[in-house]
Each structure stands twice: as C-alpha cells, then as structure tokens.
Scaffold this active site. Structure first.
Site, PDB file in Angstrom:
ATOM      1  N   ASP A 335      43.064   7.453 -19.428  1.00 26.00           N
ATOM      2  CA  ASP A 335      42.375   7.865 -18.216  1.00 26.00           C
ATOM      3  C   ASP A 335      40.866   7.834 -18.440  1.00 26.00           C
ATOM      4  OD1 ASP A 335      42.373   9.260 -15.539  1.00 26.00           O
ATOM      5  OD2 ASP A 335      41.394  10.804 -16.736  1.00 26.00           O
ATOM      6  N   GLU A 372      41.759   2.484 -18.424  1.00 26.31           N
ATOM      7  CA  GLU A 372      41.146   2.580 -17.108  1.00 26.31           C
ATOM      8  C   GLU A 372      39.652   2.453 -17.377  1.00 26.31           C
ATOM      9  OE1 GLU A 372      41.334   5.440 -13.169  1.00 26.31           O
ATOM     10  OE2 GLU A 372      41.122   6.390 -15.126  1.00 26.31           O
TER      11      GLU A 372
END
Length: 685
Positions: A335, A372
């Site tokens: 993330d 990401e």
C-alpha cells in the site's frame, strides 16, 4: 531458582521468543532511560501481575533491552513501558504511563473495553507470547505460480462472507475459516490468486465517531493476524486459522497475496494515541518535519513510517520473512509503496535501501511483490518504481480504460497502449508484460456497478459531509443517478460492465478483479466505504442469482486466459519480445485504416496467437451510434470462417460463447452496436 528470577537474556532475536525453560524478550529503544516488561494474567487486567525492570547495566546491549524469564510459556500476556524524556522539540515522546505493544509481537489481545484514548492497563492492547513452530503444515509450501498464469481477485476477509446470504457457517462468517468455504466458488470462477485487504492486527476504532475502521489500513502490528478475523476464541486462534486458510487455498491451487501497510500506523499524528512505536523511539519509527514535534504525512493518515531507517528496514524485512516462512503467503501488495522510497527527510531516494532489501532478500526470492507506486504526497512512480522485479498497480490502465468507455475525447491512442501492456510506461525496463497489474476497480473507489451508475460520489454515510474519497472518478451513470427502473439504462450499464471486463482480460499484463464486480455489487455510490461495517459493504451473494448472466460472462472470459500460448506453453517472453512477435494489425471501421484522431471513439485490431493456433479480430465501439466494421477475409481455401465469440450488446447467452460453439460470421462486415465490443475468432489449421 525462584519462579520469578530472571536472567539478562539476549538482544537477538527481537520480540518474545520461546526457548528451553522460558521466554526471551528483546525490544529496541535508543533513548529510553528504563524499560519495564509487564506480565498480565488477563487481557483486561487492571494492573500487571508482575513488573520486571530492565536495568541498563544487565539488560541492555547497544540500544536493545532484553531479558530471559524462566517458566513462561506460550499464551503469556505481556507489554512494555518505556521511560525517558518527553521532549517533542527533539522528537522524543516517552510516556511511562503508556502500555506498549511489542513491535515484534506475533499475537495481540484486545480487551472488550479497549479505548485508544486512555492509558490504563485494563483497556490497553497487549501482546501474547506465541510459538510459531507449533503447527503441522503437512508439506505445504508457497505455490510460486508465474505471473503469466495469474488472475488476481481482491477481497475483504470479513466482507466476503459476513452477509447472511453467503450461507457460510454462521460461526465462521467474516473470518479466515469462512473464506475456506468459498474456495469452490473461486475455483469455478477461474481465480488463481486472492489479494486480501489488510489482515495485520489493526485498530478498528480508528474511524469517525460512531463508525469503525473496516478496511484495516490502520495497523498496530506487522506480525500478528487480525484477531477479529478468527472464528476461534483461543489466544492462538488467528495464527492457526490463518494457516489453515493458506493451506486450504494452496491445495486448491490458489495463492494468497497480502495487502500490506508498511507506510504508516494507527498512532496517527502528534494528537494520536501511543500504543507501540512512538513510545519506544519516535524519531526512529516515523518521518518527522523540520519541527520534530510534528509528523510528515505522505499517507494521508497523520504519520509516515521512516522506512529507510535501519531499525524500521529490519522490522519490515523481518515481518515479510515471517509471513513467508512461518505463514506461507505467496506475495505482497504494498500500500502506498512510494512512501518506502522516501528518505529520512522525506525526499525521494534514487535507490531506496528498503526497496532493494525486499527485492534482493533470498528468503523472499520467488515471492510476488506488487507496488502501489504512488503516495498522497504527490510522488507518482508508475513506470519508474525502483527495482528489477516489482510489479505495479497500473493506475493509468484504470484511468484510460474508463475514459475510453465513457466516451471522452483523445482516448484511442492511450487505449491501444494499455491493451499492449503499456509499452509507453514499461518498455524501457525490458520486463515481462505482466509487470503491469491491470485493473479498472479496486477497494478504493467505485465498484464496477457504481462506476456505470453514478456521476458523483455519495459518501454521506461516512460522516464527513461527503468531503472524503476521490472527486475525479471518470464515471458515467448512463443516464440516471443511482438505481433505475429504466430497462434501457440498465441494459446499457450491463453492456458497459461487460466492456470493462473484456478490455481487462484481453490486455497484456496481469488482470485484477474486485470482489463482487462479477455480480454487480454496489456500494450505493460510496467510493470510500472504509468505515462501513454493515450489510451495505458486505458482499450480498443473492446478487449471484440475480446477475447470473454477468457471472457466466466473466467466468467464460476468465477461462480464455488459460488458452493463450504464453500460458499453455509457458513461453517466457518480455514485453518488448511479445510486441515483436505479435502479428498485430490495427484497423478502423475500414481495414488497415485506424482512426487515431482526437475525436475517434473506435478502433479495431487483428492479432494471432504466438503459435498461430488462433486469430482474434477485435472491434471496439465507444461511440454513441452503431458502426459498421469491415472484417478481414476468411480463409476460403480451408473454409475457415470467423466465429462470433463476444458481442457485449447481445443478451445472454449470445453475449459470449465457447469458441467451438460460437456461430459463424460469413459476411464481410459486422455492425457493432453503440458502446459495444465485438470479438470474432477463428482457429487456424
């Protein structure tokens, strides 16, 4: 020796380690003047059963505080206190009243009265001594499935089976055990990997008043599975149940990828709670501003981990190794991974140590690592993320596919690039096509149904006056905002959904699908449902019957991926090689005359499989009127006709067919309905 006597212990390993005759504890704190080990006899105990003071003379080696406590066994509840100066102007925030979790704790106990705002022992989280070796894996190992065979399905552990319609054992709904019961569904759909939204222990109270943190992007521990995701009530339930789940998925040939949050913690900014890292060594664990009393925030949550500090680097690596070696996971999606690319002053680094540590670690070799590749501080690294083997969530694929199907101008050239594995982004790296993780929806943003049903976000239920969530969704409601009884609008929405699935599944790269999109799951226009733990956010399995036609469409489309030569023959080609070998011809409505203009809303192409076993001709019409496309000539010598494989404007079951059963197309042209895609195929003899 007395039951309560202790020995100095050792600085390694970090955390609580079960050894012969007792447990060794070790924790890092450079600036503490005293560290206390607290032993509890219950998770809601008002005070410790025993406090062991670690003297700097006997229990400190370098900046590590350690002690060996005889006669302790797995299941012992414990925590720490770290005493030292509270000098926020120097980045020091010691508070001797705070009960601190072990940064390396393998299990966490959460009292029913837990309150992140208070300091008393009874309402504080506590760590649990665990022995990871006490489990029979029965020969299980990570699968190491190549990316070329991978189809990812992003899901939320609780939301996937929590709804009563899931028909999962009520005692197991919303848990790791509940997921096991849905393995047959995932196999039938054709999924090869599930990407689980955060499963590390997180603070469910980190949410607006009266709501809960449902998504889990609020970690409190990087080693402990989230306790609420276990159907078992015993102390080690989360660990054993997670392992049972992994083992069951591996037996079914499905990999487990974890969505990991190494960019921030639930301790938030200077006004947030202290339950672990801040209390041990604030300036080591977090990025601070030039005014050290304040936190740099590149995650949008109040703080950012100091990922390239040696102590934090080691913790992240140790955490990843633990989940691979002891929990057998197959990969990780990082993330806001660009936070990991920042140095201790927040400046992006050319060669971030932690990113190279992860890539080159021999324990992690063969593990899927997905970035990401951006953060909320403005760092966007899609196509430029450091490393030789990181895959990337391709946000440009999402946006360009949305723009094309929405009918925006200036989209055809970008669409073509996305279908070809985004060579404009990735070809300089000479990597496999699967470096691009292709998706149009994920947990963050509209579901696929809502993408074609809403022009604006509707996040009022989140309690933030609709200020949260993205404003630029590149969505189109097809003529009505939200649910509609207009059959024509609903048919158009269904067609658009199928269009999105087709483009995702035929593009070069690794496809990722969002939980429930294959049955038109809706969040009623909420594009940031992180705090909604209710039926509006749980997957309603009755949708599967209601939208059986779409489910069948997606299932048939997914099966196509296994027919590709690169899968059947495991052809190891890089993106550049794949493009060189591809026998690809671009067309418009007229053969060999593609319209690349800014006002174009259509394109066609013909491509042969690498071994020329079959040829596919694709006609894409995002225009609001039907278009008449010229077809390449059929092979008259061998009487091989085109067969209509997909026409998203047709009703089920004519919208998609098995190749062998697809109807012949003998005419020289094909009228593609407005906002529709048509794919015809012929098997080469």
């Amino acid at each position: 020796m007395s039951r309560w006597s202790v020995r100095p212990g050792t600085s390694y390993p970090l955390g609580a380690t079960v050894q012969r005759g007792g447990v060794n504890f070790s924790v890092y704190s450079k600036n503490a003047t005293l560290v206390e080990l607290l032993l509890f006899d219950a998770e809601d105990a008002a005070k410790p059963e025993r406090i062991i003071s670690l003297s700097p003379q006997e229990h400190r080696t370098y900046h590590y505080w350690h002690v060996f406590v005889p006669n302790l066994i797995p299941g012992q509840l414990y925590a720490f206190r770290a005493l030292g100066p509270f000098e926020s102007e120097r980045g020091l925030r010691f508070d001797g009243n705070r009960v601190l979790l072990d940064p390396y704790g393998r299990a966490v106990a959460v009292p029913k009265t837990y309150d992140r705002r208070v300091t008393d022992c009874a309402r504080a989280m506590k760590s649990i001594v665990a022995d990871p070796s006490s489990y029979d894996w029965e020969g299980d190992l990570p699968l190491h499935r190549p990316f070329v065979e991978t189809i990812i399905y992003e899901l939320h552990v609780r939301g996937f089976t929590r709804h009563p319609s899931s028909l999962v054992d009520p005692q197991k709904s919303g848990t790791f055990a509940g997921l096991i019961e849905k393995i047959p569904y995932l196999i039938d759909l054709g999924i090869t990997a599930v990407e689980l939204m955060p499963v590390f222990q997180f603070d469910s109270t980190d949410a607006p008043e009266g709501r809960v943190n449902y998504w889990g992007y609020s970690p409190v521990s990087f080693f402990a599975p989230h306790r609420a995701y276990s159907s078992r009530q015993d102390q080690f339930g989360p660990i054993y149940e997670f392992r049972d789940m992994v083992k069951a998925f591996h037996r079914a040939g499905i990999e487990i990828i974890l969505d990991v949050v190494y960019n921030h913690t639930a301790e938030a900014n200077e006004l947030g709670p202290t339950f672990c890292f801040r209390g041990f060594e604030n300036s080591a664990y977090y990025l601070l501003l030039p005014d050290p009393s304040r936190y740099a925030d590149y995650s949008g949550t109040g703080n950012s981990l100091n990922a390239n500090h040696p102590i934090v680097r080691r913790m992240i690596l140790d955490s990843l190794r633990y989940w691979v070696t002891e929990m057998h996971v197959d990969g990780f999606r990082f993330d806001l991974a660009s936070v990991l690319a920042r140095g201790e002053d927040g400046t992006p680094l050319v060669n971030p140590p932690i990113i190279w540590d992860i890539e080159t670690d021999p324990v992690l070799a063969g593990t899927k690592i997905i970035a990401e590749a951006w953060d909320v501080g403005g760092l966007y690294q899609v196509g430029s993320f450091v490393g030789d083997s990181w895959q990337e969530w391709n946000g440009k694929f999402r946006d360009d596919i949305r723009r094309f199907l929405k009918g925006d101008r200036c989209t055809v050239s970008n669409l073509a690039a996305r279908l070809l594995g985004s060579p404009d982004i990735y070809d300089h790296e000479d990597r496999e096509a699967e470096q691009s993780i292709n998706f149009v929806t994920c947990h963050d943003g509209f579901t696929l149904n809502d993408l074609v049903s809403y022009n604006q976000k509707h996040n009022e239920d989140n309690g933030e006056k609709n200020r949260d969530g993205m404003n630029n969704n590149l969505s189109w409601n097809c003529g009505a905002e939200g649910p509609t009884e207009d059959a024509a609008i609903d048919a158009l929405r269904s067609r658009q959904i199928k269009n999105f699935f087709v483009l995702t599944m035929i593009a070069f790269g690794t496809p990722m699908l969002l939980m429930g999109d294959e049955m038109r799951r809706s969040l009623r226009g909420n594009n940031n449902a992180y705090c909604q733990d209710n039926e509006s956010n749980w997957l309603d399995w009755s949708l599967l019957k209601r939208h059986a036609d779409l489910h069948r469409f997606v299932k048939t489309l997914v099966a196509f991926r296994s027919r590709r030569d690169v899968v059947m023959e495991r052809v190891p080609l890089r993106l550049n090689q794949l493009l060189q070998h591809a026998q690809l011809a671009w067309h418009g409505t007229t053969l060999h005359q593609p319209d690349w203009s800014d006002d174009s809303h259509s394109i066609a192409f013909t491509i042969k499989s690498l071994r020329e076993r079959f040829t596919i001709h694709v006609m894409l019409n995002a225009f609001w009127e039907p278009l008449n496309f010229e077809l390449p000539a059929a092979d008259e010598e061998h009487a091989i006709d085109w067969r209509r494989w997909i026409d998203t404007s047709s009703e089920s079951p004519d919208d998609i067919c098995q190749w062998e059963e697809a109807p012949k197309v003998s005419q020289s042209h094909y009228v593609v309905a407005e906002r529709s895609l048509v794919l015809v195929v012929k098997m080469n003899r």
